[in-house]
Scaffold this motif. Sequence first.
Motif, PDB file in Angstrom:
ATOM      1  N   TYR A  11       0.862  -1.370  -0.076  1.00  0.00           N
ATOM      2  CA  TYR A  11      -0.118  -0.025  -0.017  1.00  0.00           C
ATOM      3  C   TYR A  11       0.628   1.389   0.031  1.00  0.00           C
ATOM      4  O   TYR A  11       0.184   2.150  -0.004  1.00  0.00           O
ATOM      5  CB  TYR A  11      -0.984   0.051   1.120  1.00  0.00           C
ATOM      6  CG  TYR A  11      -2.235  -0.955   1.100  1.00  0.00           C
ATOM      7  CD1 TYR A  11      -3.229  -0.696   0.285  1.00  0.00           C
ATOM      8  CD2 TYR A  11      -2.045  -2.272   1.567  1.00  0.00           C
ATOM      9  CE1 TYR A  11      -4.440  -1.496   0.170  1.00  0.00           C
ATOM     10  CE2 TYR A  11      -2.982  -3.201   1.439  1.00  0.00           C
ATOM     11  CZ  TYR A  11      -4.189  -2.728   0.822  1.00  0.00           C
ATOM     12  OH  TYR A  11      -5.080  -3.835   0.562  1.00  0.00           O
ATOM     13  N   ILE A  15      -0.518   5.097  -0.730  1.00  0.00           N
ATOM     14  CA  ILE A  15      -0.706   6.193   0.130  1.00  0.00           C
ATOM     15  C   ILE A  15       0.016   7.189  -0.186  1.00  0.00           C
ATOM     16  O   ILE A  15      -0.339   8.408  -0.190  1.00  0.00           O
ATOM     17  CB  ILE A  15      -0.301   5.502   1.567  1.00  0.00           C
ATOM     18  CG1 ILE A  15      -1.014   4.418   2.290  1.00  0.00           C
ATOM     19  CG2 ILE A  15       0.207   6.807   2.732  1.00  0.00           C
ATOM     20  CD1 ILE A  15      -0.530   3.951   3.408  1.00  0.00           C
ATOM     21  N   HIS A  18      -1.866   8.953  -3.881  1.00  0.00           N
ATOM     22  CA  HIS A  18      -3.341   9.609  -3.933  1.00  0.00           C
ATOM     23  C   HIS A  18      -3.444  10.570  -2.624  1.00  0.00           C
ATOM     24  O   HIS A  18      -2.629  10.598  -1.748  1.00  0.00           O
ATOM     25  CB  HIS A  18      -4.246   8.487  -3.711  1.00  0.00           C
ATOM     26  CG  HIS A  18      -4.253   7.398  -4.722  1.00  0.00           C
ATOM     27  ND1 HIS A  18      -3.407   6.455  -5.042  1.00  0.00           N
ATOM     28  CD2 HIS A  18      -5.315   7.241  -5.914  1.00  0.00           C
ATOM     29  CE1 HIS A  18      -3.564   5.592  -6.060  1.00  0.00           C
ATOM     30  NE2 HIS A  18      -4.686   6.380  -6.573  1.00  0.00           N
ATOM     31  N   LEU A  23      -7.940   8.566   0.043  1.00  0.00           N
ATOM     32  CA  LEU A  23      -7.547   7.494   0.609  1.00  0.00           C
ATOM     33  C   LEU A  23      -8.486   7.226   2.020  1.00  0.00           C
ATOM     34  O   LEU A  23      -8.686   5.899   2.212  1.00  0.00           O
ATOM     35  CB  LEU A  23      -6.170   7.622   1.326  1.00  0.00           C
ATOM     36  CG  LEU A  23      -4.968   7.508   0.362  1.00  0.00           C
ATOM     37  CD1 LEU A  23      -3.675   8.327   1.183  1.00  0.00           C
ATOM     38  CD2 LEU A  23      -4.740   6.405  -0.175  1.00  0.00           C
ATOM     39  N   LEU A  29      -7.887   1.627   0.131  1.00  0.00           N
ATOM     40  CA  LEU A  29      -7.165   0.865   1.187  1.00  0.00           C
ATOM     41  C   LEU A  29      -7.963  -0.297   1.682  1.00  0.00           C
ATOM     42  O   LEU A  29      -7.351  -0.942   2.666  1.00  0.00           O
ATOM     43  CB  LEU A  29      -6.775   1.865   2.507  1.00  0.00           C
ATOM     44  CG  LEU A  29      -6.081   2.990   2.104  1.00  0.00           C
ATOM     45  CD1 LEU A  29      -5.655   3.805   3.310  1.00  0.00           C
ATOM     46  CD2 LEU A  29      -4.617   2.641   1.485  1.00  0.00           C
ATOM     47  N   VAL A  69      -2.896   7.096   8.938  1.00  0.00           N
ATOM     48  CA  VAL A  69      -2.915   7.031   7.288  1.00  0.00           C
ATOM     49  C   VAL A  69      -2.169   8.506   7.036  1.00  0.00           C
ATOM     50  O   VAL A  69      -1.562   8.812   6.175  1.00  0.00           O
ATOM     51  CB  VAL A  69      -4.057   6.824   6.617  1.00  0.00           C
ATOM     52  CG1 VAL A  69      -3.871   7.350   5.333  1.00  0.00           C
ATOM     53  CG2 VAL A  69      -4.400   5.410   6.684  1.00  0.00           C
ATOM     54  N   LYS A  73       1.328   9.229   5.319  1.00  0.00           N
ATOM     55  CA  LYS A  73       1.420   9.989   4.018  1.00  0.00           C
ATOM     56  C   LYS A  73       2.432  11.023   4.220  1.00  0.00           C
ATOM     57  O   LYS A  73       3.284  11.456   3.301  1.00  0.00           O
ATOM     58  CB  LYS A  73       0.230  10.366   3.583  1.00  0.00           C
ATOM     59  CG  LYS A  73      -0.095  11.047   2.226  1.00  0.00           C
ATOM     60  CD  LYS A  73      -1.233  11.501   1.773  1.00  0.00           C
ATOM     61  CE  LYS A  73      -1.434  12.156   0.455  1.00  0.00           C
ATOM     62  NZ  LYS A  73      -0.635  11.315  -0.451  1.00  0.00           N
TER      63      LYS A  73
END
Length: 259
Positions: A11, A15, A18, A23, A29, A69, A73
């Motif tokens: 992933y 991550i 995008h 996300l 995800l 997340v 990112k």
Amino acid sequence: MTLLNVQFSDYKQIIHQHRLQDLLNTDLLKIAESGPLHSFYSPFDAINPNAKIVIVGIAPGKLQWRNAVTACKEALEQGYSDNEALRIAKVTGAFSGPIRHNLIRILDHVSLHEKLHIATTGELFSQQQHLVQHTSVLRQCILNNGKNYTGTSPNMLRNAFLRQHVEHYFIPQIQNLPDALYILLGQSVIEVLHYLSSLGYLSQNQILDGFPHPSSANAERIQYFLNLKTKDQLSNKTNPEKIDHAKQQLIEKLERLEL
């Protein structure tokens, strides 16, 4: 269904490439689904093999998932390594929000910080991260009909989809932390850990339960546990004798431990 044992490398590019909004609001995800249950990749892969304690929740909720997340990112965009991005994601997302505040109050109340020789268990989320592994029985974000899975319906051990999550993601963590002390948050977590203990994955001496779950939805039990409410102030939904008994056993076991 067969659940894929996914990891960060599956992933990372998604991550990184995008938009955060996409996300968190699409199926980018999503790992798998079974009826009303959906699992979404959460960047909580990091394992601290030197951890003295493992704090075990039910599953990352939407807030914890979003925070992890987002942090992951941002770390990737700033050029951090994969390992560092995962470390940042975990310390940012794990038990984040009001849960973390309640958790620290609960753990300090039973003097866990004194056992660890630190000023407060709040340091487990900052300068004393090396002492702890933050995790959940279900490592990925699990939604049930679009809402946070609460650990009871369906039962984690009786539902094939959830049980696969336990087997694929949680058991390997126990195997990597064979000597740690496990602090359990929530009755469903207690059930799973005692079951895994019966299978030989960890000993009963490694299990420390009796804590109220730190969710804000559990506010009254937390207040009573912290001696902020008396018995006569409780609603009929709260059983003070049960809390008292569990707390006493917890404190006695903790006093005997050497960390």
